[in-house]
Design a protein around this motif. Structure first.
Motif, PDB file in Angstrom:
ATOM      1  N   THR A  65       0.838  -1.203   0.000  1.00  0.00           N
ATOM      2  CA  THR A  65       0.000   0.000   0.000  1.00  0.00           C
ATOM      3  C   THR A  65       0.871   1.251   0.000  1.00  0.00           C
ATOM      4  O   THR A  65       0.576   2.200  -0.728  1.00  0.00           O
ATOM      5  N   GLN A  66       1.934   1.253   0.785  1.00  0.00           N
ATOM      6  CA  GLN A  66       2.837   2.414   0.829  1.00  0.00           C
ATOM      7  C   GLN A  66       3.507   2.642  -0.521  1.00  0.00           C
ATOM      8  O   GLN A  66       3.655   3.785  -0.958  1.00  0.00           O
ATOM      9  N   LYS A  67       3.906   1.572  -1.185  1.00  0.00           N
ATOM     10  CA  LYS A  67       4.517   1.707  -2.519  1.00  0.00           C
ATOM     11  C   LYS A  67       3.508   2.305  -3.504  1.00  0.00           C
ATOM     12  O   LYS A  67       3.843   3.209  -4.275  1.00  0.00           O
ATOM     13  N   ALA A  68       2.283   1.795  -3.491  1.00  0.00           N
ATOM     14  CA  ALA A  68       1.254   2.298  -4.403  1.00  0.00           C
ATOM     15  C   ALA A  68       0.890   3.740  -4.078  1.00  0.00           C
ATOM     16  O   ALA A  68       0.659   4.552  -4.976  1.00  0.00           O
ATOM     17  N   LYS A  69       0.855   4.073  -2.796  1.00  0.00           N
ATOM     18  CA  LYS A  69       0.548   5.445  -2.383  1.00  0.00           C
ATOM     19  C   LYS A  69       1.637   6.401  -2.851  1.00  0.00           C
ATOM     20  O   LYS A  69       1.353   7.487  -3.343  1.00  0.00           O
ATOM     21  N   ARG A  70       2.900   5.990  -2.707  1.00  0.00           N
ATOM     22  CA  ARG A  70       4.010   6.838  -3.183  1.00  0.00           C
ATOM     23  C   ARG A  70       3.904   7.068  -4.689  1.00  0.00           C
ATOM     24  O   ARG A  70       4.070   8.181  -5.180  1.00  0.00           O
ATOM     25  N   LEU A  71       3.582   6.006  -5.422  1.00  0.00           N
ATOM     26  CA  LEU A  71       3.416   6.108  -6.870  1.00  0.00           C
ATOM     27  C   LEU A  71       2.290   7.081  -7.212  1.00  0.00           C
ATOM     28  O   LEU A  71       2.479   8.029  -7.987  1.00  0.00           O
ATOM     29  N   ALA A  72       1.119   6.866  -6.639  1.00  0.00           N
ATOM     30  CA  ALA A  72      -0.043   7.701  -6.956  1.00  0.00           C
ATOM     31  C   ALA A  72       0.176   9.151  -6.515  1.00  0.00           C
ATOM     32  O   ALA A  72      -0.124  10.082  -7.279  1.00  0.00           O
ATOM     33  N   ASP A  73       0.699   9.362  -5.325  1.00  0.00           N
ATOM     34  CA  ASP A  73       0.934  10.728  -4.844  1.00  0.00           C
ATOM     35  C   ASP A  73       1.933  11.462  -5.726  1.00  0.00           C
ATOM     36  O   ASP A  73       1.737  12.631  -6.062  1.00  0.00           O
ATOM     37  N   SER A  74       3.001  10.772  -6.115  1.00  0.00           N
ATOM     38  CA  SER A  74       4.006  11.395  -6.983  1.00  0.00           C
ATOM     39  C   SER A  74       3.433  11.734  -8.347  1.00  0.00           C
ATOM     40  O   SER A  74       3.654  12.824  -8.877  1.00  0.00           O
ATOM     41  N   LEU A  75       2.682  10.777  -8.920  1.00  0.00           N
ATOM     42  CA  LEU A  75       2.051  11.048 -10.219  1.00  0.00           C
ATOM     43  C   LEU A  75       1.079  12.217 -10.120  1.00  0.00           C
ATOM     44  O   LEU A  75       1.057  13.101 -10.983  1.00  0.00           O
ATOM     45  N   ASN A  76       0.270  12.235  -9.064  1.00  0.00           N
ATOM     46  CA  ASN A  76      -0.715  13.301  -8.904  1.00  0.00           C
ATOM     47  C   ASN A  76      -0.048  14.665  -8.731  1.00  0.00           C
ATOM     48  O   ASN A  76      -0.547  15.670  -9.250  1.00  0.00           O
ATOM     49  N   ASP A  77       1.075  14.714  -8.029  1.00  0.00           N
ATOM     50  CA  ASP A  77       1.808  15.981  -7.894  1.00  0.00           C
ATOM     51  C   ASP A  77       2.276  16.483  -9.255  1.00  0.00           C
ATOM     52  O   ASP A  77       2.133  17.664  -9.577  1.00  0.00           O
ATOM     53  N   ILE A  78       2.828  15.589 -10.068  1.00  0.00           N
ATOM     54  CA  ILE A  78       3.316  15.957 -11.404  1.00  0.00           C
ATOM     55  C   ILE A  78       2.154  16.381 -12.303  1.00  0.00           C
ATOM     56  O   ILE A  78       2.233  17.395 -13.007  1.00  0.00           O
ATOM     57  N   LEU A  79       1.078  15.606 -12.284  1.00  0.00           N
ATOM     58  CA  LEU A  79      -0.076  15.916 -13.131  1.00  0.00           C
ATOM     59  C   LEU A  79      -0.693  17.262 -12.751  1.00  0.00           C
ATOM     60  O   LEU A  79      -1.079  18.048 -13.622  1.00  0.00           O
ATOM     61  N   LYS A  80      -0.784  17.531 -11.457  1.00  0.00           N
ATOM     62  CA  LYS A  80      -1.340  18.805 -10.992  1.00  0.00           C
ATOM     63  C   LYS A  80      -0.420  19.966 -11.377  1.00  0.00           C
ATOM     64  O   LYS A  80      -0.877  20.996 -11.871  1.00  0.00           O
TER      65      LYS A  80
END
Length: 82
Positions: A6-21
């Motif tokens: 879950t932590q790995k997936a959260k890091r992935l999603a949070d990082s992607l969302n920061d870049i996309l935003k």
């Protein structure tokens, strides 16, 4: 075990969302547990080509399907996806 995934997936999603935003792109990465999925905020003509471009870069992802982080995914591979 599941918390680590879950932590790995959260890091992935949070990082992607920061870049996309930051780039003001109409996409976001939804995440729950080890599952994550790229979703469009609005209908985009040719938007599905992002999945073709990712495959061209060596990241196999099916158009519109959820993805899962597994124990086999390394931090380096997650960084490549990001």
């Amino acid at each position: 075990f599941q918390e680590k995934l879950t932590q790995k997936a959260k890091r992935l999603a949070d990082s992607l969302n920061d870049i996309l935003k930051e780039r003001q792109l109409p996409l976001f990465a939804a995440q729950f547990g080890s599952l994550w999925k790229l979703k469009f905020k609005e209908e985009l003509q040719y938007g599905e080509l992002i999945f073709t471009l990712m495959r061209e870069k060596g990241i196999h992802i099916w158009d519109g399907f959820p993805c899962f982080i597994t124990e086999a995914h390394t931090d380096s591979e997650i960084n490549t996806i990001i």
